[in-house]
Enzyme design. Structure first.
Site, PDB file in Angstrom:
ATOM      1  CG  ASP A 158      18.329  -2.166 -21.214  1.00  0.00           C
ATOM      2  OD1 ASP A 158      19.302  -2.619 -20.613  1.00  0.00           O
ATOM      3  OD2 ASP A 158      18.307  -1.031 -21.726  1.00  0.00           O
TER       4      ASP A 158
ATOM      5  CB  SER B  82      26.027  -7.500  -9.928  1.00  0.00           C
ATOM      6  OG  SER B  82      25.356  -6.707 -10.884  1.00  0.00           O
TER       7      SER B  82
ATOM      8  CB  THR C  86      37.289 -10.190 -19.907  1.00  0.00           C
ATOM      9  OG1 THR C  86      37.237 -10.375 -18.484  1.00  0.00           O
ATOM     10  CG2 THR C  86      36.183 -11.004 -20.557  1.00  0.00           C
TER      11      THR C  86
ATOM     12  CE  LYS D  90      29.095 -11.162 -10.210  1.00  0.00           C
ATOM     13  NZ  LYS D  90      30.459 -11.260  -9.670  1.00  0.00           N
TER      14      LYS D  90
ATOM     15  CG  ASP E  20      42.514 -12.239 -14.572  1.00  0.00           C
ATOM     16  OD1 ASP E  20      42.164 -12.734 -15.660  1.00  0.00           O
ATOM     17  OD2 ASP E  20      42.001 -11.204 -14.105  1.00  0.00           O
TER      18      ASP E  20
ATOM     19  CB  VAL F 167      26.430   2.307 -21.620  1.00  0.00           C
ATOM     20  CG1 VAL F 167      26.319   2.998 -20.269  1.00  0.00           C
ATOM     21  CG2 VAL F 167      25.911   3.207 -22.725  1.00  0.00           C
TER      22      VAL F 167
ATOM     23  CE1 TYR G 224      27.811 -10.711 -13.785  1.00  0.00           C
ATOM     24  CE2 TYR G 224      25.948  -9.261 -13.360  1.00  0.00           C
ATOM     25  CZ  TYR G 224      27.303  -9.525 -13.281  1.00  0.00           C
ATOM     26  OH  TYR G 224      28.149  -8.608 -12.697  1.00  0.00           O
TER      27      TYR G 224
ATOM     28  CG  ASN H  61      25.224   0.446 -14.394  1.00  0.00           C
ATOM     29  OD1 ASN H  61      24.372   0.131 -13.564  1.00  0.00           O
ATOM     30  ND2 ASN H  61      25.189   0.010 -15.631  1.00  0.00           N
ATOM     31  CB  VAL H  62      31.918  -0.001 -11.941  1.00  0.00           C
ATOM     32  CG1 VAL H  62      33.243   0.595 -11.466  1.00  0.00           C
ATOM     33  CG2 VAL H  62      31.207  -0.715 -10.791  1.00  0.00           C
TER      34      VAL H  62
HETATM   35  P1  NAD Z   1      36.368  -7.577 -16.098  1.00  0.00           P
HETATM   36  O1  NAD Z   1      35.862  -8.553 -17.115  1.00  0.00           O
HETATM   37  O2  NAD Z   1      37.258  -6.486 -16.552  1.00  0.00           O
HETATM   38  O3  NAD Z   1      37.092  -8.348 -14.901  1.00  0.00           O
HETATM   39  C1  NAD Z   1      36.852  -9.708 -14.587  1.00  0.00           C
HETATM   40  C2  NAD Z   1      38.212 -10.387 -14.474  1.00  0.00           C
HETATM   41  O4  NAD Z   1      38.008 -11.750 -14.093  1.00  0.00           O
HETATM   42  C3  NAD Z   1      38.985 -10.412 -15.806  1.00  0.00           C
HETATM   43  O5  NAD Z   1      40.308 -10.039 -15.596  1.00  0.00           O
HETATM   44  C4  NAD Z   1      38.883 -11.865 -16.255  1.00  0.00           C
HETATM   45  O6  NAD Z   1      39.976 -12.257 -17.070  1.00  0.00           O
HETATM   46  C5  NAD Z   1      38.820 -12.579 -14.909  1.00  0.00           C
HETATM   47  N1  NAD Z   1      38.190 -13.898 -14.979  1.00  0.00           N
HETATM   48  C6  NAD Z   1      37.069 -14.264 -15.629  1.00  0.00           C
HETATM   49  N2  NAD Z   1      36.837 -15.580 -15.442  1.00  0.00           N
HETATM   50  C7  NAD Z   1      37.833 -16.040 -14.646  1.00  0.00           C
HETATM   51  C8  NAD Z   1      38.154 -17.307 -14.102  1.00  0.00           C
HETATM   52  N3  NAD Z   1      37.402 -18.401 -14.357  1.00  0.00           N
HETATM   53  N4  NAD Z   1      39.241 -17.426 -13.310  1.00  0.00           N
HETATM   54  C9  NAD Z   1      40.037 -16.363 -13.056  1.00  0.00           C
HETATM   55  N5  NAD Z   1      39.793 -15.129 -13.567  1.00  0.00           N
HETATM   56  C10 NAD Z   1      38.697 -14.981 -14.343  1.00  0.00           C
HETATM   57  O7  NAD Z   1      35.073  -6.993 -15.375  1.00  0.00           O
HETATM   58  P2  NAD Z   1      34.934  -5.919 -14.215  1.00  0.00           P
HETATM   59  O8  NAD Z   1      33.953  -4.922 -14.686  1.00  0.00           O
HETATM   60  O9  NAD Z   1      36.262  -5.469 -13.741  1.00  0.00           O
HETATM   61  O10 NAD Z   1      34.213  -6.800 -13.083  1.00  0.00           O
HETATM   62  C11 NAD Z   1      34.863  -7.167 -11.864  1.00  0.00           C
HETATM   63  C12 NAD Z   1      33.802  -7.786 -10.951  1.00  0.00           C
HETATM   64  O11 NAD Z   1      32.813  -6.817 -10.640  1.00  0.00           O
HETATM   65  C13 NAD Z   1      33.052  -8.969 -11.557  1.00  0.00           C
HETATM   66  O12 NAD Z   1      32.815  -9.929 -10.546  1.00  0.00           O
HETATM   67  C14 NAD Z   1      31.752  -8.353 -12.027  1.00  0.00           C
HETATM   68  O13 NAD Z   1      30.715  -9.316 -12.108  1.00  0.00           O
HETATM   69  C15 NAD Z   1      31.519  -7.338 -10.947  1.00  0.00           C
HETATM   70  N6  NAD Z   1      30.657  -6.219 -11.338  1.00  0.00           N
HETATM   71  C16 NAD Z   1      31.062  -5.313 -12.267  1.00  0.00           C
HETATM   72  C17 NAD Z   1      30.213  -4.236 -12.589  1.00  0.00           C
HETATM   73  C18 NAD Z   1      30.599  -3.163 -13.576  1.00  0.00           C
HETATM   74  O14 NAD Z   1      29.817  -2.215 -13.749  1.00  0.00           O
HETATM   75  N7  NAD Z   1      31.755  -3.241 -14.219  1.00  0.00           N
HETATM   76  C19 NAD Z   1      28.969  -4.106 -11.966  1.00  0.00           C
HETATM   77  C20 NAD Z   1      28.582  -5.059 -11.031  1.00  0.00           C
HETATM   78  C21 NAD Z   1      29.437  -6.103 -10.695  1.00  0.00           C
HETATM   79  C1  UD2 Z   2      24.192  -4.708 -15.879  1.00  0.00           C
HETATM   80  C2  UD2 Z   2      24.020  -4.740 -14.375  1.00  0.00           C
HETATM   81  C3  UD2 Z   2      25.234  -4.230 -13.644  1.00  0.00           C
HETATM   82  C4  UD2 Z   2      26.497  -4.874 -14.096  1.00  0.00           C
HETATM   83  C5  UD2 Z   2      26.578  -4.857 -15.622  1.00  0.00           C
HETATM   84  C6  UD2 Z   2      27.712  -5.743 -16.048  1.00  0.00           C
HETATM   85  C7  UD2 Z   2      21.669  -4.235 -13.876  1.00  0.00           C
HETATM   86  C8  UD2 Z   2      20.721  -3.201 -13.396  1.00  0.00           C
HETATM   87  N1  UD2 Z   2      22.958  -3.842 -13.987  1.00  0.00           N
HETATM   88  O1  UD2 Z   2      24.314  -3.371 -16.271  1.00  0.00           O
HETATM   89  O2  UD2 Z   2      25.091  -4.484 -12.247  1.00  0.00           O
HETATM   90  O3  UD2 Z   2      26.550  -6.184 -13.590  1.00  0.00           O
HETATM   91  O4  UD2 Z   2      25.395  -5.367 -16.223  1.00  0.00           O
HETATM   92  O5  UD2 Z   2      28.018  -5.446 -17.371  1.00  0.00           O
HETATM   93  O6  UD2 Z   2      21.307  -5.362 -14.147  1.00  0.00           O
HETATM   94  N2  UD2 Z   2      23.223   1.106 -23.730  1.00  0.00           N
HETATM   95  C9  UD2 Z   2      23.007   1.922 -24.824  1.00  0.00           C
HETATM   96  N3  UD2 Z   2      23.918   1.908 -25.846  1.00  0.00           N
HETATM   97  C10 UD2 Z   2      25.018   1.113 -25.839  1.00  0.00           C
HETATM   98  C11 UD2 Z   2      25.229   0.266 -24.715  1.00  0.00           C
HETATM   99  C12 UD2 Z   2      24.306   0.292 -23.667  1.00  0.00           C
HETATM  100  O7  UD2 Z   2      22.015   2.644 -24.883  1.00  0.00           O
HETATM  101  O8  UD2 Z   2      25.804   1.145 -26.804  1.00  0.00           O
HETATM  102  C13 UD2 Z   2      22.280   1.168 -22.612  1.00  0.00           C
HETATM  103  C14 UD2 Z   2      21.722  -0.177 -22.222  1.00  0.00           C
HETATM  104  O9  UD2 Z   2      20.652  -0.532 -23.067  1.00  0.00           O
HETATM  105  C15 UD2 Z   2      21.324   0.099 -20.766  1.00  0.00           C
HETATM  106  C16 UD2 Z   2      22.377   1.111 -20.300  1.00  0.00           C
HETATM  107  O10 UD2 Z   2      22.971   1.648 -21.464  1.00  0.00           O
HETATM  108  O11 UD2 Z   2      20.051   0.703 -20.751  1.00  0.00           O
HETATM  109  C17 UD2 Z   2      23.459   0.491 -19.429  1.00  0.00           C
HETATM  110  O12 UD2 Z   2      23.944  -0.672 -20.091  1.00  0.00           O
HETATM  111  P1  UD2 Z   2      25.249  -1.464 -19.605  1.00  0.00           P
HETATM  112  O13 UD2 Z   2      25.402  -2.644 -20.508  1.00  0.00           O
HETATM  113  O14 UD2 Z   2      26.391  -0.529 -19.457  1.00  0.00           O
HETATM  114  O15 UD2 Z   2      24.923  -1.963 -18.138  1.00  0.00           O
HETATM  115  P2  UD2 Z   2      23.594  -2.608 -17.458  1.00  0.00           P
HETATM  116  O16 UD2 Z   2      22.867  -1.536 -16.762  1.00  0.00           O
HETATM  117  O17 UD2 Z   2      22.927  -3.513 -18.411  1.00  0.00           O
END
Ligand code: NAD
Ligand code: UD2
Length: 306
Positions: free
Chosen positions: A272, A118, A35, A146, A31, A186, A142, A171-172
């Site tokens: 959005d 994603s 972030t 992906k 890592d 969000v 993005y 949306n995790v």
């Molecule tokens: P996060 O930012 O908490 O985790 C990403 C991690 O990758 C961080 O620890 C960051 O420091 C590390 N990183 C970034 N660039 C790097 C690099 N060049 N080399 C090594 N490490 C690096 O985000 P997350 O929500 O935990 O996301 C994890 C994965 O899941 C990502 O691939 C993200 O795109 C994917 N994802 C997340 C969501 C969500 O809702 N959180 C949704 C869809 C996909």
């Molecule tokens: C996108 C991706 C998801 C994931 C994520 C990474 C899609 C469908 N989803 O999620 O896969 O990769 O990005 O971050 O492309 N919102 C508010 N108020 C706030 C913040 C957000 O209303 O203060 C709304 C926002 O406008 C959206 C919803 O909440 O309608 C979800 O937003 P988000 O940023 O949590 O995630 P999203 O769906 O853009």
């Protein structure tokens, strides 16, 4: 079993590391802490080898890969707006980094690679549940990164015999999700603002919907994918298969944390997507995946701090 978790200091990656350690794996984390935070690994620090380095640097990946049986590739610039601001930089991390992981894994004779893709690959939908066979319509760098990375991951299975799985997370949410950027998930933003006595903002009318999935279920999907007998380029959705509007989400959180009956409203955020919902039949059939944590229970666990 020795597992590499790229991005293992991040939100999802660190929960996965916890689960792998609990299952008895030897775990290596690569890592760059862009972030992620070491504090996320505090509970397992003495049982994990942490390497600070970038997936965009092949030598760093090779060092981390040495002796590993499987790889969970979570590292990415996970913010859609960050990829809009600097698409060339994020291309080298999100696509180039994935290619490095695949090639390094192939050279090291790794047994399987699980990739964090994603739901963003689908783009705008008509509100019906997304199926993997649908034509992806990515709408941001993005999502393009992906999707392209996912194609590499899929193709490396038949081409080089490297067993792979790509998981399209929806949306995790859960503990350790960093609320500090305006583009953070969000739920982390709403919870943080309510805790600090600030009024959250909904962008748009709050009728937009998302498929929120608790991080523990995403970890379970990863573990199932990592244990699959013969993964051969499988791509599958990981959500709950349930739609929640932003207004309903706000109502849940305001009830749990205290807050005004209605949030602030501002114009729709640029780019959005209105609706995003997973069809999880493929994950159910191929991985035995079944989400176990409802949105309400996940929010309660988040608020309770675990
Ligand atoms: P996060 O930012 O908490 O985790 C990403 C991690 O990758 C961080 O620890 C960051 O420091 C590390 N990183 C970034 N660039 C790097 C690099 N060049 N080399 C090594 N490490 C690096 O985000 P997350 O929500 O935990 O996301 C994890 C994965 O899941 C990502 O691939 C993200 O795109 C994917 N994802 C997340 C969501 C969500 O809702 N959180 C949704 C869809 C996909
Ligand atoms: C996108 C991706 C998801 C994931 C994520 C990474 C899609 C469908 N989803 O999620 O896969 O990769 O990005 O971050 O492309 N919102 C508010 N108020 C706030 C913040 C957000 O209303 O203060 C709304 C926002 O406008 C959206 C919803 O909440 O309608 C979800 O937003 P988000 O940023 O949590 O995630 P999203 O769906 O853009």
């Amino acid at each position: 079993m020795k597992s590499l978790v790229t991005g293992g200091a991040g939100f999802i990656g660190s929960h996965l590391v916890d689960a792998l350690v609990a299952a008895g794996d030897t775990v290596v984390v690569l890592d760059d802490l862009s972030t992620g935070r070491l504090a996320n690994l505090a509970g397992v620090a003495d049982r994990v080898t942490f390497l600070r380095g970038s997936v965009a640097v092949r030598a760093d990946v090779d060092q981390a890969m040495a002796g590993c049986d499987r790889v969970f590739h979570q590292a990415a610039v996970a913010s859609v707006p960050a990829t809009i601001d600097a698409p060339v930089d994020t291309h080298f991390v999100n696509l180039g980094g994935t290619l490095n992981v695949l090639e390094s894994a192939r050279a090291a004779g790794v047994q399987r690679v699980v990739f964090a893709s994603s739901a963003a690959v689908y783009g705008e939908t008509d509100g019906t549940a997304c199926v993997e066979a649908a034509t992806p319509r990515p709408q941001s760098p993005y999502a393009v990164e992906k999707l392209a990375a996912e194609h590499y991951v899929r193709v490396w299975a038949p081409l080089y015999g490297l067993p792979t799985v790509a998981l399209r997370y929806f949306n995790v949410f859960g503990p350790r999700q960093d609320p500090s950027s305006p583009y953070s998930g969000v739920i982390s933003i709403f919870a943080d603002r309510l805790r600090r006595g600030l009024v959250p903002t909904i962008f748009g009318d709050g009728g937009q919907t998302r498929d929120f999935v608790y991080v523990a279920d995403v970890v379970r999907a990863n573990l199932a994918a990592g244990a699959l007998d013969a993964p051969s380029g499988l791509v599958c959705n990981v959500g709950r298969g349930e739609s929640t509007s932003l207004n309903a989400l706000y109502g849940h959180l305001a009830a749990l944390l205290g807050g005004p009956a209605t949030p602030g409203y501002q114009p729709v955020r640029a780019g959005d997507i209105r609706h995003s919902l997973a069809d999880i039949s493929v994950a159910r059939a191929a991985l035995g995946y079944a989400p176990t944590v409802s949105v309400a229970d996940g929010l309660a666990a988040l608020v309770a701090g675990g």
